[in-house]
Design an enzyme around this catalytic site. Structure first.
Site, mmCIF file in Angstrom:
data_model
loop_
_atom_site.group_PDB
_atom_site.id
_atom_site.type_symbol
_atom_site.label_atom_id
_atom_site.label_comp_id
_atom_site.label_asym_id
_atom_site.label_seq_id
_atom_site.Cartn_x
_atom_site.Cartn_y
_atom_site.Cartn_z
ATOM 1 N N LYS A 112 11.181 0.566 -14.403
ATOM 2 C CA LYS A 112 12.325 -0.346 -14.532
ATOM 3 C C LYS A 112 12.836 -0.190 -15.965
ATOM 4 C CE LYS A 112 14.924 -3.569 -12.704
ATOM 5 N NZ LYS A 112 15.914 -3.263 -11.681
ATOM 6 N N TYR B 143 -1.346 -6.669 -14.393
ATOM 7 C CA TYR B 143 -2.495 -7.309 -13.738
ATOM 8 C C TYR B 143 -3.659 -7.535 -14.712
ATOM 9 C CZ TYR B 143 -0.300 -6.420 -9.166
ATOM 10 O OH TYR B 143 0.549 -6.389 -8.090
ATOM 11 N N ASP C 270 2.264 -0.236 -0.268
ATOM 12 C CA ASP C 270 2.234 -0.983 0.994
ATOM 13 C C ASP C 270 3.487 -0.695 1.816
ATOM 14 O OD1 ASP C 270 -0.198 -2.134 0.673
ATOM 15 O OD2 ASP C 270 0.495 -4.205 0.854
ATOM 16 N N ASP D 162 13.704 -0.775 -7.868
ATOM 17 C CA ASP D 162 14.499 -1.393 -6.791
ATOM 18 C C ASP D 162 15.149 -0.307 -5.933
ATOM 19 O OD1 ASP D 162 15.723 -0.878 -9.213
ATOM 20 O OD2 ASP D 162 17.221 -2.458 -9.045
ATOM 21 N N ASP E 127 1.480 -1.244 -6.299
ATOM 22 C CA ASP E 127 0.887 -2.156 -5.324
ATOM 23 C C ASP E 127 1.915 -2.412 -4.206
ATOM 24 O OD1 ASP E 127 -0.715 -4.018 -4.136
ATOM 25 O OD2 ASP E 127 -0.614 -5.506 -5.737
#
Ligand code: NAD
Length: 353
Positions: free
Chosen positions: A188, A141, A248, A220, A244
């Protein structure tokens, strides 16, 4: 104990829910003999309307001087048209940057009285108690270079320094020591070099916390496990973008946005806010759920003031109110007693003991 708290109610339902959280703060202060100084300033759209900017420099300075900051929410359709450099959300970025809050802590723990509100089966979520520790100021980001080149390609950069990984990892291990001594680091590392480096540094940091069990998951797989068997997790440690998304996902286990608090902390300062937005669709109706904001105050006592007893006091009061059947509209299943934002706040205040 003496504490200065800067309060930014913000827009939409922000002022409505913050009003109730302030009552809770005042009640805890009274019970705990805490000398509380509260200062309140506009932020987001409310500030744009008065000053033409989403956060005045002067108020940011006050926030930096405070022991903790409580925020409602910012934004709404009225300000969707303003120029991008002064959008309401810019105030949040300015606050996080100004307070140097690099760790976002988001608990996901369903309340027994609301097990039916989740889209998952009650037996899958009844023992869930997850804390997502998300790195907040680095990663893709913020990485440079970034941009869109000649309408032919878009690019961003995923980069993490040793220092950034070390400090967020320490936060996660320290949080785990106050909980169930288990950290799951999510990355990852089968594909991304940044993740391989992340994993290596997290392992190095872990050496100083021998009582904490550390394991690693690819993002994943983690996304899948959160739905399949969320009770296996204690602390989930992850980077900015994965965090992020996963925070959620984890938060939805509990059923309602109106119930979920968050803390953004650095080495010194803490910013406490509900995870929901300004909910323009219900603003001004007196039906918003104030519990997320009140639970954010509980987090303030835990993570900024190190006063677990007051944090527990607030969380127990929320629990009791829900057990007694009080419900705002968003969590109403037809079996409890429907109350307004203000009534919910007052019922919680009554039970702080
Ligand atoms: P939202 O979280 O405001 O609302 C999503 C849905 O959840 C709405 O139906 C709303 O009524 C409901 N909801 C949210 N909080 C609730 C509560 N406490 N009680 C009962 N119901 C609640 O998300 P959105 O609609 O995508 O965004 C609205 C505005 O908020 C936008 O301008 C957005 O940019 C902003 N926003 C701000 C923040 C923040 O300040 N941290 C976060 C997210 C969105």
């Amino acid at each position: 104990m003496k504490k200065k708290i800067v309060v930014f109610p913000g827009d939409g339902i922000g002022p409505e829910v913050v009003e109730q959280a302030k009552k809770v703060l005042a009640r805890v202060a009274e019970k705990g003999k805490i000398k509380l100084e509260m200062q309140e300033f506009p932020i987001g759209g409310a500030s744009i309307d008065i000053y033409g900017v989403p956060l005045k420099e002067e108020y940011l300075k006050e926030a930096k001087k405070a022991d903790a900051v409580l925020l409602g929410a910012v934004g709404g359709p009225k300000w969707d048209v303003v120029e991008s450099s002064i959008r309401p959300e810019k105030a949040l970025l300015a606050l996080r940057e100004g307070l140097k809050t690099y760790a976002n802590l988001r608990p996901a723990k369903p309340y027994i009285a609301l097990l039916k509100a989740s889209t998952l089966k009650p037996e899958v979520i009844e023992n869930v108690d997850i804390l997502v520790v998300r790195e907040l100021t680095g990663g893709i980001y913020f990485g440079k270079p970034r941009g869109i080149k000649e309408n032919k390609k878009g690019y961003n950069t995923l980069v993490y320094s040793r220092k950034e990984i070390e400090r967020i990892a320490k936060r996660a291990f320290e949080a785990a020591m106050l909980r169930k001594n288990h950290v799951t680091s999510v990355d990852k590392a089968n594909i991304l070099e940044t993740s391989m480096f992340w994993r290596q540094i997290v392992k190095e940091v872990a050496v100083a916390y021998p009582e904490v069990r550390l394991d690693h998951l690819y993002v994943d797989n983690c996304a899948m496990q959160i739905i399949r068997n969320p009770a296996q997790f204690d602390v989930i440690l992850t980077d900015n973008m994965f965090g992020d998304i996963l925070s959620d996902e984890a938060s939805m286990l509990t059923g309602s946005l109106g119930m979920l608090p968050s803390a953004s902390v650095g080495d010194k300062k803490g910013l406490y806010e509900p995870i929901h937005g300004s909910a323009p669709d219900i603003a001004g109706k007196g039906i918003a759920n104030p519990i997320a904001t009140i639970a954010s105050v509980a987090m303030m006592f835990r993570y900024s003031f190190n006063r677990m007893e007051f944090s527990d006091m607030i969380e127990n009061a929320i629990q009791k109110v829900l057990d007694a059947g009080f419900r705002t509209k968003d969590i109403d299943d037809g079996t409890g007693r429907l109350v307004s934002t203000q009534e919910m706040g007052e019922e919680i205040v009554k039970r702080i003991e």
